[in-house]
Design an enzyme around this catalytic site. Structure first.
Site, mmCIF file in Angstrom:
data_model
loop_
_atom_site.group_PDB
_atom_site.id
_atom_site.type_symbol
_atom_site.label_atom_id
_atom_site.label_comp_id
_atom_site.label_asym_id
_atom_site.label_seq_id
_atom_site.Cartn_x
_atom_site.Cartn_y
_atom_site.Cartn_z
ATOM 1 C CE LYS A 64 -4.429 -1.262 0.260
ATOM 2 N NZ LYS A 64 -5.491 -0.721 -0.596
ATOM 3 C CB SER A 317 -0.722 -8.073 -1.062
ATOM 4 O OG SER A 317 -1.640 -8.808 -0.275
#
Length: 517
Positions: A64, A317
């Site tokens: 992110k 991720s």
């Protein structure tokens, strides 16, 4: 004004526009080029080369950071001076906080009151100003938007903005630089920013690479949007893989995913748990559930399409896991790999019946065995069996038991049995009850249980209660109520007033086997 809304009002960017923006994204002022690591054990098991893109190695342990920094770096001097704001329960918040510290921009992050301390503390450690508000993400987001309007902050969305998408797309560049011979890339999908950015980059440069989006079964907002032809809002989303627990995919991310993804698949929570274990065994890294999502999809897709000798990559991720959540993962990973089966077996109360039952199981390892005397004729046994050959072996065991005169029900895919009933075996009422059974999910904040009991527990007698929490920010309750038929309408009305996600479990076979009258 909400920046995500501005993005949808602007002219749509072409694939070439995105390629340019991705190549120009300034992510490496703060982010790392993460390794693409081989997974040798898994590769040998499934007959394909498997590589894992280690975004857990970023300073905030998640991808992110790339999108948040890219958007913030483009802000005007006036916007930087006014500061930025976001709503997030985890990874986006940390990426925004670190980006703000790097750029000298004040950051405010509104987080639900239910957010675990580990995530709140991490945001504060990166310099973010945390505001705790609301019991869920939607309430936190609404408050963040109100603060943005009141104080002139720029709202930084977690996924639905071209700059955020471009920042996430830089992962695609690294994938090509690290292995230009990839056949498939599997990308997790929550709001769609990562999937949109990676797929638009790869399809511009290497269109032969298949890009597959992977969603959790209980939060498949992209699948729902593709079926409807436009973004739709899901009524409920599961919170196990909280990093992808998004009710509605972004408008721009949907446009790009629809155009550039080759396929979208969904996977179960058990399959995600199995992927967490795979990652640990191959790399010794501990992924959060959403971080292991794409690997779970890789395994499912490779099996379904009988892929062999292909070069496959999945994106890890994130790794911002609440440690206590590993209890759930360790319990469920064997089921996700089809290495364990859960069965309800009816055994006659006669001498030698248990011995005969064990003979049918043969030399297989029993992982769990729960039994309590029921009556003079029959006993219901909850048994877990280790499997070496997956579903085929389980079906063979069931056939052998039935042939031996033992009625059996497969509970391996029964969520209520796996979460609650296995811990409650033997609890039957001593008198006849007009009982109905319900499962609930409610946020873990002070007063949530009191609200539950105040709303439901004073008018109707609670006849059964089991609570399970696996370190998540929501609780799971199984509750029985004494209810006459004429009470059902009023009771259902109170359930709606309560506002928690609920499900009627009265006809569940695990309940009937082990808990019902």
């Amino acid at each position: 004004m909400n920046e995500a809304k501005q993005a949808t009002d602007a002219p749509l960017l072409s694939g070439a526009d995105y390629l340019r923006d991705i190549l120009r994204a300034p992510v490496y002022e703060v982010a790392q080029i993460t390794p693409l690591q081989p997974m040798q054990r898994l590769a040998e098991r499934i007959g394909n080369q498997v590589q894992l893109k280690r975004e857990d190695r970023q300073p905030v342990h998640s991808f992110k950071l790339r999108g948040a920094y890219t958007m913030m770096a483009q802000l005007s001097q006036a916007q930087r001076q006014a500061g930025v704001i976001a709503a997030s329960a985890g990874n986006h918040a940390q990426g925004l906080a670190l980006s703000g510290r790097q750029l000298g921009v004040s950051t405010v992050i509104v987080m639900p009151r239910t957010t675990p301390d580990i995530k709140v503390d991490a945001v504060r450690s990166f310099g973010g100003n945390v505001v705790l508000h609301g019991s869920n993400f939607d309430e936190a987001k609404a408050h963040a938007e109100n603060l943005a309007a009141k104080h002139g902050y720029t709202f930084i969305p977690p996924f639905d903005h071209p700059a955020v998408i471009a920042g996430q797309g830089t992962i695609g560049i690294e994938l090509l630089q690290q292995n230009g011979h990839l056949d498939y890339v599997f990308v997790p999908v929550g709001g769609g920013g990562l999937a949109a950015g990676v797929s638009v980059l790869l399809k511009q440069l290497m269109p032969d690479i298949k890009v597959i989006g992977v969603e959790a079964e209980d939060s498949a907002c992209l699948r729902a949007a593709l079926d409807a032809g436009e973004p739709v809002t899901l009524d409920q989303v599961g919170m196990f893989a909280d990093g992808v627990a998004v009710k509605r995919i972004g408008t721009e991310t949907f446009r790009l995913c629809q155009q550039y993804l080759d396929d979208v698949i969904t996977v179960s929570s058990d399959a995600i748990c199995a992927a967490v274990k795979d990652i640990f065994e191959d790399t010794r890294a501990i992924a959060e559930p959403s971080g292991a999502l794409s690997l779970a999809g890789l395994k499912k897709y490779a099996e379904a399409h009988q892929l062999k000798d292909q070069q496959l990559a999945a994106i890890l991720s994130g790794a911002n896991l609440n440690f206590h959540g590993l209890r759930y993962v360790s319990e469920r990973c064997e089921l996700g790999e089809k290495r364990e089966g859960l069965l309800a077996v009816t055994v006659p109360e006669r001498p030698g019946a248990f011995l005969d039952f064990c003979h049918i199981l043969g030399g297989r390892a029993v992982t769990e065995f729960n039994y309590r005397y029921n009556d003079d004729t029959l006993a219901n046994v909850f048994v877990g069996v280790r499997l070496m050959q997956g579903q085929e072996e389980l079906e063979s065991i069931i056939a052998d038991l039935r042939q031996g005169g033992y009625p059996v029900v497969d509970l391996s895919d029964d969520e209520m049995a796996k979460v609650h009933v296995r811990y409650m075996i033997g609890g039957r009422p001593s008198k006849p009850l007009q009982e109905r059974l319900y499962s609930f999910e409610f946020p873990e904040y002070p007063g949530a249980l009191l609200k539950f009991l105040t709303t439901l527990g004073t008018r109707w007698n609670i006849s059964l209660f089991n609570y399970r929490n696996h370190g998540a920010d929501y609780g799971r309750v199984l509750c029985g109520f004494e209810l006459e038929e004429h009470d059902l309408l009023s009771f259902t009305s109170h359930l709606r007033e309560l506002g928690y996600h609920w499900k009627d479990e009265t006809d569940n076979p695990a309940y009937k086997f082990f808990l019902a009258q």
